[in-house]
Write a protein that holds these residues in place. Structure first.
Motif, PDB file in Angstrom:
ATOM      1  N   GLU A  15       0.829  -1.211   0.000  1.00 33.22           N
ATOM      2  CA  GLU A  15       0.000   0.000   0.000  1.00 33.22           C
ATOM      3  C   GLU A  15       0.863   1.260   0.000  1.00 33.22           C
ATOM      4  N   ALA A  16       1.992   1.196   0.695  1.00 28.05           N
ATOM      5  CA  ALA A  16       2.884   2.354   0.754  1.00 28.05           C
ATOM      6  C   ALA A  16       3.512   2.646  -0.614  1.00 28.05           C
ATOM      7  N   ALA A  17       3.564   1.632  -1.488  1.00 29.64           N
ATOM      8  CA  ALA A  17       4.198   1.801  -2.802  1.00 29.64           C
ATOM      9  C   ALA A  17       3.188   2.093  -3.908  1.00 29.64           C
ATOM     10  N   LEU A  18       1.887   2.034  -3.613  1.00 30.72           N
ATOM     11  CA  LEU A  18       0.861   2.200  -4.655  1.00 30.72           C
ATOM     12  C   LEU A  18       0.809   3.630  -5.193  1.00 30.72           C
ATOM     13  N   ALA A  19       0.456   3.738  -6.463  1.00 30.01           N
ATOM     14  CA  ALA A  19       0.278   5.039  -7.112  1.00 30.01           C
ATOM     15  C   ALA A  19      -0.696   4.856  -8.265  1.00 30.01           C
ATOM     16  N   CYS A  20      -1.098   5.958  -8.865  1.00 31.82           N
ATOM     17  CA  CYS A  20      -1.996   5.888 -10.022  1.00 31.82           C
ATOM     18  C   CYS A  20      -1.269   5.202 -11.192  1.00 31.82           C
ATOM     19  N   PRO A  21      -1.896   4.207 -11.844  1.00 34.67           N
ATOM     20  CA  PRO A  21      -1.232   3.525 -12.958  1.00 34.67           C
ATOM     21  C   PRO A  21      -1.011   4.438 -14.165  1.00 34.67           C
ATOM     22  N   ARG A  22      -1.715   5.580 -14.222  1.00 33.03           N
ATOM     23  CA  ARG A  22      -1.573   6.466 -15.375  1.00 33.03           C
ATOM     24  C   ARG A  22      -0.600   7.619 -15.098  1.00 33.03           C
ATOM     25  N   CYS A  23      -0.826   8.385 -14.017  1.00 35.93           N
ATOM     26  CA  CYS A  23       0.028   9.558 -13.764  1.00 35.93           C
ATOM     27  C   CYS A  23       1.091   9.297 -12.695  1.00 35.93           C
ATOM     28  N   HIS A  24       1.025   8.124 -12.029  1.00 34.07           N
ATOM     29  CA  HIS A  24       2.022   7.706 -11.034  1.00 34.07           C
ATOM     30  C   HIS A  24       2.065   8.592  -9.803  1.00 34.07           C
ATOM     31  N   PRO A  30     -10.628   6.121  -1.431  1.00 28.45           N
ATOM     32  CA  PRO A  30     -10.095   4.764  -1.344  1.00 28.45           C
ATOM     33  C   PRO A  30      -9.482   4.319  -2.668  1.00 28.45           C
ATOM     34  N   LEU A  31      -8.146   4.317  -2.709  1.00 24.87           N
ATOM     35  CA  LEU A  31      -7.375   3.881  -3.891  1.00 24.87           C
ATOM     36  C   LEU A  31      -7.832   4.563  -5.182  1.00 24.87           C
ATOM     37  N   THR A  32      -7.961   5.878  -5.135  1.00 24.37           N
ATOM     38  CA  THR A  32      -8.487   6.626  -6.277  1.00 24.37           C
ATOM     39  C   THR A  32      -7.511   7.731  -6.683  1.00 24.37           C
ATOM     40  N   CYS A  33      -7.345   7.911  -8.027  1.00 23.73           N
ATOM     41  CA  CYS A  33      -6.630   9.085  -8.515  1.00 23.73           C
ATOM     42  C   CYS A  33      -7.673  10.096  -8.955  1.00 23.73           C
ATOM     43  N   LEU A  34      -7.714  11.237  -8.273  1.00 25.92           N
ATOM     44  CA  LEU A  34      -8.745  12.240  -8.556  1.00 25.92           C
ATOM     45  C   LEU A  34      -8.487  12.919  -9.897  1.00 25.92           C
ATOM     46  N   THR A  35      -7.219  12.948 -10.344  1.00 23.76           N
ATOM     47  CA  THR A  35      -6.878  13.582 -11.623  1.00 23.76           C
ATOM     48  C   THR A  35      -7.292  12.707 -12.804  1.00 23.76           C
ATOM     49  N   ASP A  37      -9.139   9.769 -12.732  1.00 21.83           N
ATOM     50  CA  ASP A  37     -10.349   8.965 -12.581  1.00 21.83           C
ATOM     51  C   ASP A  37     -10.043   7.468 -12.597  1.00 21.83           C
ATOM     52  N   GLU A  38      -8.824   7.099 -12.165  1.00 27.17           N
ATOM     53  CA  GLU A  38      -8.453   5.685 -12.042  1.00 27.17           C
ATOM     54  C   GLU A  38      -8.807   5.229 -10.632  1.00 27.17           C
ATOM     55  N   GLN A  39      -9.375   4.026 -10.534  1.00 32.12           N
ATOM     56  CA  GLN A  39      -9.704   3.536  -9.201  1.00 32.12           C
ATOM     57  C   GLN A  39      -9.383   2.059  -9.046  1.00 32.12           C
ATOM     58  N   GLY A  40      -8.703   1.728  -7.952  1.00 35.14           N
ATOM     59  CA  GLY A  40      -8.452   0.339  -7.601  1.00 35.14           C
ATOM     60  C   GLY A  40      -9.391  -0.064  -6.491  1.00 35.14           C
ATOM     61  N   ARG A  41      -9.309  -1.340  -6.108  1.00 33.44           N
ATOM     62  CA  ARG A  41     -10.125  -1.773  -4.973  1.00 33.44           C
ATOM     63  C   ARG A  41      -9.369  -2.820  -4.168  1.00 33.44           C
ATOM     64  N   LEU A  42      -9.675  -2.843  -2.883  1.00 33.03           N
ATOM     65  CA  LEU A  42      -9.037  -3.781  -1.976  1.00 33.03           C
ATOM     66  C   LEU A  42     -10.007  -4.916  -1.704  1.00 33.03           C
ATOM     67  N   GLU A  43      -9.548  -6.154  -1.943  1.00 35.73           N
ATOM     68  CA  GLU A  43     -10.384  -7.325  -1.624  1.00 35.73           C
ATOM     69  C   GLU A  43      -9.608  -8.187  -0.663  1.00 35.73           C
ATOM     70  N   GLY A  44      -9.944  -8.139   0.597  1.00 38.38           N
ATOM     71  CA  GLY A  44      -9.172  -8.858   1.617  1.00 38.38           C
ATOM     72  C   GLY A  44      -7.774  -8.280   1.669  1.00 38.38           C
ATOM     73  N   GLU A  45      -6.771  -9.138   1.400  1.00 34.18           N
ATOM     74  CA  GLU A  45      -5.371  -8.698   1.432  1.00 34.18           C
ATOM     75  C   GLU A  45      -4.841  -8.469   0.012  1.00 34.18           C
ATOM     76  N   ARG A  46      -5.738  -8.271  -0.958  1.00 32.84           N
ATOM     77  CA  ARG A  46      -5.314  -8.150  -2.348  1.00 32.84           C
ATOM     78  C   ARG A  46      -5.832  -6.845  -2.949  1.00 32.84           C
ATOM     79  N   VAL A  47      -4.953  -6.172  -3.708  1.00 38.54           N
ATOM     80  CA  VAL A  47      -5.340  -4.942  -4.394  1.00 38.54           C
ATOM     81  C   VAL A  47      -5.616  -5.270  -5.867  1.00 38.54           C
ATOM     82  N   HIS A  48      -6.707  -4.731  -6.394  1.00 35.81           N
ATOM     83  CA  HIS A  48      -7.058  -4.928  -7.809  1.00 35.81           C
ATOM     84  C   HIS A  48      -6.982  -3.602  -8.554  1.00 35.81           C
ATOM     85  N   THR A 140       1.217  -1.183 -17.125  1.00 38.17           N
ATOM     86  CA  THR A 140       0.913   0.086 -16.441  1.00 38.17           C
ATOM     87  C   THR A 140       0.761  -0.213 -14.951  1.00 38.17           C
ATOM     88  N   LEU A 141       1.884  -0.331 -14.281  1.00 34.79           N
ATOM     89  CA  LEU A 141       1.867  -0.735 -12.872  1.00 34.79           C
ATOM     90  C   LEU A 141       1.355   0.404 -11.981  1.00 34.79           C
TER      91      LEU A 141
END
Ligand code: ZN
Length: 289
Positions: A15-24, A30-35, A37-48, A140-141
Motif C-alpha cells: 500500500e505504501a508503494a501504490l500510485a496511479c497507474p496512469r500519472c504515477h 479509497p485507492l483513487t486518482c482524482l486527476t 479517474d483511475e480507481q483500484g479496490r481492496l479485496e481482503g489482502e489483495r489490491v485490484h 501500467t503498474l
C-alpha cells in the motif's frame, strides 16, 4: 537491518508503494486518482487495478486448461510444472533474492502466477490467484516511481504484447541501483498464457534492457530443454494424423520424455549452449545512486 522492528505486513508495504497507474501520483482514499479517474479496490489482502478479462483467459484451449489447473492446484501448480515440463531452468531466482535484505528491500515478482518464492516478495499478476497481492496490467503498474529494490520476471515477457513498455515500467518502479532478474525463452514452442508474442536471443535480450546497466545475460535453460519440447510437439503432431483432438490428447502423454531435461545439468554449461538455449536470463541494474 531492521530485524528488531516488528515485521510490517506485505499488504502494508504494498500500500505504501501504490500510485496511479496512469500519472504515477499518490492515490487518495479509497485507492483513487482524482486527476485521472483511475480507481483500484481492496479485496481482503489483495489490491485490484484491472488485470486480465475472463475472455482473454479463455481464448486459447491450452491456456484454458492451464488456468483451470492453476485455480485448482494453487501453489502446487508450479511444482507440477517443475516435474512435468520439458524445461529445466537453472536455479537463478534463489541467488538473486538472496542478494537482497528482504525484510527491508521491497522486491516484486511481476507475473508470478501461482508461485511465491518468499513470503516477503510481492506477487503481481494479471490473473487473480490466491497468492497474488496486486492484480494489474503489467504494462501500467499502479506503483510509484523508484519504489522497488528488486524485480523478478520469469517467463512473462514473451506473453506481453508490448515488451518495451513492460521493461520501461520495470525501470520506472525500480529505485536507482535497484536490480531486475528476467528470464525469457529463446527456443521454445508457442505457448499462450493467455497470449504468446516473441522470443529473444542473448544479444536481443541485452538490447531490450539497454536503458539499464546489463550485469549478465546467461543461459537460463539449456539446449536439451529446447530439443525435448520441440520433439514432444512434433511427435504429437506426427502421431495424431491430422486430428486436432488426438494431438491434444497426445501432448500430455509426451511429457514422459521430460526427464531427459536432466541432461541440461551438463549441456547448459557447454560454451555453445547459447545457440540452442531454451531461454536466457538477464540481470540488470538501474543506473544512478
Ligand atoms: Zn492519475
Amino acid at each position: 537491518m531492521t530485524a528488531t522492528m516488528p515485521e510490517q505486513s506485505r499488504i502494508k508495504r504494498l500500500e505504501a508503494a501504490l500510485a496511479c497507474p496512469r500519472c504515477h501520483q499518490p492515490l487518495s482514499e479509497p485507492l483513487t486518482c482524482l486527476t485521472c479517474d483511475e480507481q483500484g479496490r481492496l479485496e481482503g489482502e489483495r489490491v485490484h487495478f484491472g488485470g486480465f478479462t475472463e475472455t482473454a483467459l479463455r481464448d486459447d484451449p491450452l491456456n484454458r486448461l492451464k488456468e483451470a489447473a492453476k485455480q485448482r492446484l494453487g501453489r502446487l501448480y508450479p511444482l507440477a510444472i517443475d516435474a512435468l515440463s520439458p524445461v529445466l531452468d537453472r536455479n537463478f531466482v534463489k541467488p538473486f533474492l538472496a542478494s537482497f535484505d528482504l525484510d527491508r528491500d521491497l522486491v516484486a515478482d511481476l507475473g508470478s502466477g501461482t508461485n511465491r518464492y518468499d513470503e516477503r516478495v510481492l506477487c503481481f499478476d494479471g490473473g487473480t490467484y490466491a497468492n497474488i497481492d496486486l492484480v494489474c496490467d503489467l504494462r501500467t503498474l499502479p506503483i510509484s516511481d523508484n519504489a522497488l529494490s528488486g524485480v523478478v520476471s520469469v517467463a512473462v515477457l514473451e506473453h506481453v504484447a508490448d515488451p518495451q513498455a513492460h521493461v520501461a515500467e520495470m525501470h520506472r518502479v525500480l529505485a536507482p541501483g535497484g536490480r531486475v532478474l528476467c528470464f525469457v525463452p529463446f527456443m521454445q514452442p508457442f505457448h499462450a498464457s493467455p497470449h504468446d508474442y516473441q522470443r529473444y536471443t542473448q544479444a536481443g535480450l541485452a538490447t531490450l534492457f539497454n536503458q539499464f546497466e546489463v550485469l549478465s545475460v546467461e543461459v537460463g535453460a539449456g539446449p536439451t530443454s529446447s530439443l525435448i519440447w520441440v520433439l514432444q510437439e512434433w511427435l504429437a503432431m506426427v502421431l495424431s494424423f491430422g486430428s486436432r483432438r488426438l494431438y491434444r490428447a497426445l501432448v500430455p502423454l509426451m511429457w514422459i520424455l521430460s526427464p531427459l531435461k536432466l541432461l541440461d545439468l551438463l549441456l547448459a554449461r557447454h560454451p555453445a549452449a547459447p545457440i540452442l538455449a531454451s531461454g536466457f536470463v538477464v540481470e540488470a541494474r538501474k543506473r544512478g545512486e
